[in-house]
Design a protein around this motif. Structure first.
Motif, PDB file in Angstrom:
ATOM      1  N   THR A  83      21.306   5.210  11.693  1.00 29.07           N
ATOM      2  CA  THR A  83      20.647   4.140  10.952  1.00 29.07           C
ATOM      3  C   THR A  83      19.163   4.075  11.299  1.00 29.07           C
ATOM      4  O   THR A  83      18.786   4.063  12.467  1.00 29.07           O
ATOM      5  CB  THR A  83      21.301   2.775  11.280  1.00 29.07           C
ATOM      6  N   ASN A  84      18.321   4.023  10.257  1.00 25.73           N
ATOM      7  CA  ASN A  84      16.889   3.826  10.448  1.00 25.73           C
ATOM      8  C   ASN A  84      16.652   2.380  10.847  1.00 25.73           C
ATOM      9  O   ASN A  84      17.059   1.466  10.139  1.00 25.73           O
ATOM     10  CB  ASN A  84      16.124   4.149   9.159  1.00 25.73           C
ATOM     11  N   LEU A  85      15.990   2.179  11.989  1.00 26.42           N
ATOM     12  CA  LEU A  85      15.792   0.841  12.522  1.00 26.42           C
ATOM     13  C   LEU A  85      14.400   0.290  12.273  1.00 26.42           C
ATOM     14  O   LEU A  85      14.246  -0.848  11.841  1.00 26.42           O
ATOM     15  CB  LEU A  85      16.054   0.831  14.030  1.00 26.42           C
ATOM     16  N   PHE A  86      13.366   1.093  12.590  1.00 26.96           N
ATOM     17  CA  PHE A  86      12.017   0.536  12.531  1.00 26.96           C
ATOM     18  C   PHE A  86      10.951   1.603  12.360  1.00 26.96           C
ATOM     19  O   PHE A  86      11.148   2.784  12.628  1.00 26.96           O
ATOM     20  CB  PHE A  86      11.707  -0.289  13.781  1.00 26.96           C
ATOM     21  N   TYR A  87       9.816   1.096  11.919  1.00 29.77           N
ATOM     22  CA  TYR A  87       8.533   1.788  11.926  1.00 29.77           C
ATOM     23  C   TYR A  87       7.685   0.957  12.871  1.00 29.77           C
ATOM     24  O   TYR A  87       7.547  -0.259  12.670  1.00 29.77           O
ATOM     25  CB  TYR A  87       7.952   1.798  10.506  1.00 29.77           C
ATOM     26  N   HIS A  88       7.163   1.568  13.928  1.00 26.02           N
ATOM     27  CA  HIS A  88       6.402   0.842  14.946  1.00 26.02           C
ATOM     28  C   HIS A  88       4.954   1.274  14.857  1.00 26.02           C
ATOM     29  O   HIS A  88       4.620   2.426  15.143  1.00 26.02           O
ATOM     30  CB  HIS A  88       6.980   1.156  16.332  1.00 26.02           C
ATOM     31  N   LEU A  89       4.086   0.344  14.449  1.00 33.49           N
ATOM     32  CA  LEU A  89       2.656   0.607  14.333  1.00 33.49           C
ATOM     33  C   LEU A  89       2.032   0.446  15.713  1.00 33.49           C
ATOM     34  O   LEU A  89       1.937  -0.673  16.245  1.00 33.49           O
ATOM     35  CB  LEU A  89       2.049  -0.351  13.320  1.00 33.49           C
ATOM     36  N   LEU A  90       1.649   1.549  16.332  1.00 30.12           N
ATOM     37  CA  LEU A  90       1.212   1.548  17.733  1.00 30.12           C
ATOM     38  C   LEU A  90      -0.065   0.749  18.003  1.00 30.12           C
ATOM     39  O   LEU A  90      -0.111   0.009  18.991  1.00 30.12           O
ATOM     40  CB  LEU A  90       1.077   2.983  18.236  1.00 30.12           C
ATOM     41  N   PRO A  91      -1.128   0.862  17.181  1.00 31.27           N
ATOM     42  CA  PRO A  91      -2.365   0.127  17.518  1.00 31.27           C
ATOM     43  C   PRO A  91      -2.189  -1.388  17.594  1.00 31.27           C
ATOM     44  O   PRO A  91      -2.864  -2.057  18.371  1.00 31.27           O
ATOM     45  CB  PRO A  91      -3.328   0.494  16.388  1.00 31.27           C
ATOM     46  N   THR A  92      -1.271  -1.943  16.816  1.00 34.84           N
ATOM     47  CA  THR A  92      -1.074  -3.395  16.808  1.00 34.84           C
ATOM     48  C   THR A  92       0.247  -3.819  17.447  1.00 34.84           C
ATOM     49  O   THR A  92       0.529  -5.008  17.538  1.00 34.84           O
ATOM     50  CB  THR A  92      -1.106  -3.938  15.369  1.00 34.84           C
ATOM     51  N   ASN A  93       1.061  -2.849  17.848  1.00 35.85           N
ATOM     52  CA  ASN A  93       2.384  -3.092  18.426  1.00 35.85           C
ATOM     53  C   ASN A  93       3.296  -3.859  17.464  1.00 35.85           C
ATOM     54  O   ASN A  93       4.158  -4.625  17.876  1.00 35.85           O
ATOM     55  CB  ASN A  93       2.286  -3.825  19.770  1.00 35.85           C
ATOM     56  N   GLU A  94       3.100  -3.670  16.166  1.00 40.15           N
ATOM     57  CA  GLU A  94       3.918  -4.359  15.165  1.00 40.15           C
ATOM     58  C   GLU A  94       5.149  -3.526  14.817  1.00 40.15           C
ATOM     59  O   GLU A  94       5.051  -2.319  14.588  1.00 40.15           O
ATOM     60  CB  GLU A  94       3.126  -4.614  13.887  1.00 40.15           C
TER      61      GLU A  94
ATOM     62  N   TRP B 112      12.336   9.992   5.025  1.00 38.84           N
ATOM     63  CA  TRP B 112      13.106   9.374   6.099  1.00 38.84           C
ATOM     64  C   TRP B 112      14.317   8.619   5.568  1.00 38.84           C
ATOM     65  O   TRP B 112      15.383   8.630   6.170  1.00 38.84           O
ATOM     66  CB  TRP B 112      12.185   8.436   6.871  1.00 38.84           C
ATOM     67  N   SER B 113      14.164   7.952   4.414  1.00 43.04           N
ATOM     68  CA  SER B 113      15.235   7.085   3.930  1.00 43.04           C
ATOM     69  C   SER B 113      15.801   7.491   2.569  1.00 43.04           C
ATOM     70  O   SER B 113      16.673   6.805   2.050  1.00 43.04           O
ATOM     71  CB  SER B 113      14.731   5.642   3.837  1.00 43.04           C
ATOM     72  N   SER B 114      15.291   8.568   1.984  1.00 43.34           N
ATOM     73  CA  SER B 114      15.724   9.040   0.669  1.00 43.34           C
ATOM     74  C   SER B 114      15.382   8.038  -0.430  1.00 43.34           C
ATOM     75  O   SER B 114      16.020   7.987  -1.468  1.00 43.34           O
ATOM     76  CB  SER B 114      17.218   9.361   0.647  1.00 43.34           C
ATOM     77  N   GLY B 115      14.377   7.260  -0.200  1.00 44.19           N
ATOM     78  CA  GLY B 115      13.886   6.278  -1.161  1.00 44.19           C
ATOM     79  C   GLY B 115      12.783   5.499  -0.497  1.00 44.19           C
ATOM     80  O   GLY B 115      12.387   5.814   0.620  1.00 44.19           O
ATOM     81  N   PRO B 116      12.272   4.450  -1.134  1.00 47.77           N
ATOM     82  CA  PRO B 116      11.240   3.664  -0.461  1.00 47.77           C
ATOM     83  C   PRO B 116      11.840   2.934   0.741  1.00 47.77           C
ATOM     84  O   PRO B 116      13.030   2.637   0.769  1.00 47.77           O
ATOM     85  CB  PRO B 116      10.794   2.672  -1.535  1.00 47.77           C
ATOM     86  N   MET B 117      11.002   2.682   1.743  1.00 49.18           N
ATOM     87  CA  MET B 117      11.468   1.887   2.877  1.00 49.18           C
ATOM     88  C   MET B 117      11.374   0.419   2.495  1.00 49.18           C
ATOM     89  O   MET B 117      10.307  -0.059   2.106  1.00 49.18           O
ATOM     90  CB  MET B 117      10.636   2.133   4.126  1.00 49.18           C
ATOM     91  N   PHE B 118      12.478  -0.292   2.584  1.00 45.35           N
ATOM     92  CA  PHE B 118      12.496  -1.738   2.405  1.00 45.35           C
ATOM     93  C   PHE B 118      12.133  -2.326   3.758  1.00 45.35           C
ATOM     94  O   PHE B 118      12.951  -2.317   4.680  1.00 45.35           O
ATOM     95  CB  PHE B 118      13.870  -2.203   1.921  1.00 45.35           C
ATOM     96  N   ALA B 119      10.909  -2.814   3.880  1.00 44.73           N
ATOM     97  CA  ALA B 119      10.293  -3.105   5.164  1.00 44.73           C
ATOM     98  C   ALA B 119      10.108  -4.604   5.399  1.00 44.73           C
ATOM     99  O   ALA B 119       9.600  -5.311   4.531  1.00 44.73           O
ATOM    100  CB  ALA B 119       8.931  -2.417   5.224  1.00 44.73           C
ATOM    101  N   VAL B 120      10.485  -5.053   6.600  1.00 44.92           N
ATOM    102  CA  VAL B 120      10.304  -6.437   7.003  1.00 44.92           C
ATOM    103  C   VAL B 120       9.334  -6.452   8.185  1.00 44.92           C
ATOM    104  O   VAL B 120       9.653  -5.933   9.255  1.00 44.92           O
ATOM    105  CB  VAL B 120      11.649  -7.088   7.411  1.00 44.92           C
ATOM    106  N   HIS B 121       8.152  -7.029   7.985  1.00 44.02           N
ATOM    107  CA  HIS B 121       7.150  -7.092   9.045  1.00 44.02           C
ATOM    108  C   HIS B 121       7.547  -8.177  10.033  1.00 44.02           C
ATOM    109  O   HIS B 121       7.627  -9.345   9.682  1.00 44.02           O
ATOM    110  CB  HIS B 121       5.770  -7.373   8.446  1.00 44.02           C
ATOM    111  N   CYS B 122       7.789  -7.767  11.286  1.00 41.69           N
ATOM    112  CA  CYS B 122       8.317  -8.700  12.291  1.00 41.69           C
ATOM    113  C   CYS B 122       7.418  -8.876  13.498  1.00 41.69           C
ATOM    114  O   CYS B 122       7.829  -9.506  14.473  1.00 41.69           O
ATOM    115  CB  CYS B 122       9.699  -8.235  12.735  1.00 41.69           C
ATOM    116  N   GLY B 123       6.226  -8.336  13.496  1.00 39.88           N
ATOM    117  CA  GLY B 123       5.332  -8.501  14.640  1.00 39.88           C
ATOM    118  C   GLY B 123       5.815  -7.731  15.854  1.00 39.88           C
ATOM    119  O   GLY B 123       6.592  -6.784  15.752  1.00 39.88           O
TER     120      GLY B 123
END
Length: 133
Positions: free
Chosen positions: A71-82, A31-42
């Motif tokens: 631009t890649n914006l988010f990964y949305h974890l559905l079971p927790t809505n995070e 998706w990003s051509s490298g690791p996703m630099f991820a910020v967990h925002c709830g």
């Protein structure tokens, strides 16, 4: 904290965060051509301007991006809505890299020097699996 996509069509608002993690899974790298630099925002994330385009990438998650600039914006974890937002949206943030997941899927062509907590894919799934009562 506020951030935006490359073209500015989508602005993202979330509670301030200090930590960023990396996901080395094969889907994030594709998706990003490298690791996703991820910020967990709830779950309390607001998108202003254009609506993000959504792609359901698995049974439990969807990914969002700007349809104008890509631009890649988010990964949305559905079971927790995070919402796990792309750190690149927040150009002025002073993040600290604290963890890396799916370290067993990281290719050998890059190595980071940061001292982080590292987890394999199996460890990630075990951590979030429902607990037997």
């Amino acid at each position: 904290m506020k951030g935006q996509c490359l073209c500015g069509a989508i602005e993202v608002e979330a509670e301030p965060q200090k930590e960023v993690g990396l996901c080395h899974c094969s889907m994030c790298r594709k998706w990003s051509s490298g690791p996703m630099f991820a910020v967990h925002c709830g779950s309390d994330v607001v998108f202003n301007g254009d609506e993000p385009t959504i792609y359901q990438s698995s049974e439990w998650a969807e990914r969002g991006f700007c349809s104008k600039c890509g631009t890649n914006l988010f990964y949305h974890l559905l079971p927790t809505n995070e919402f796990i937002l792309s750190a690149g949206l927040f150009q002025d943030a002073d993040f600290t890299l604290t963890n890396e997941i799916f370290i067993d899927e990281k290719p050998g062509y890059y190595e980071l020097r940061n001292d982080t907590h590292k987890m394999t894919g199996q460890q990630v799934f075990e951590q979030y699996a429902p607990k037997d009562e």
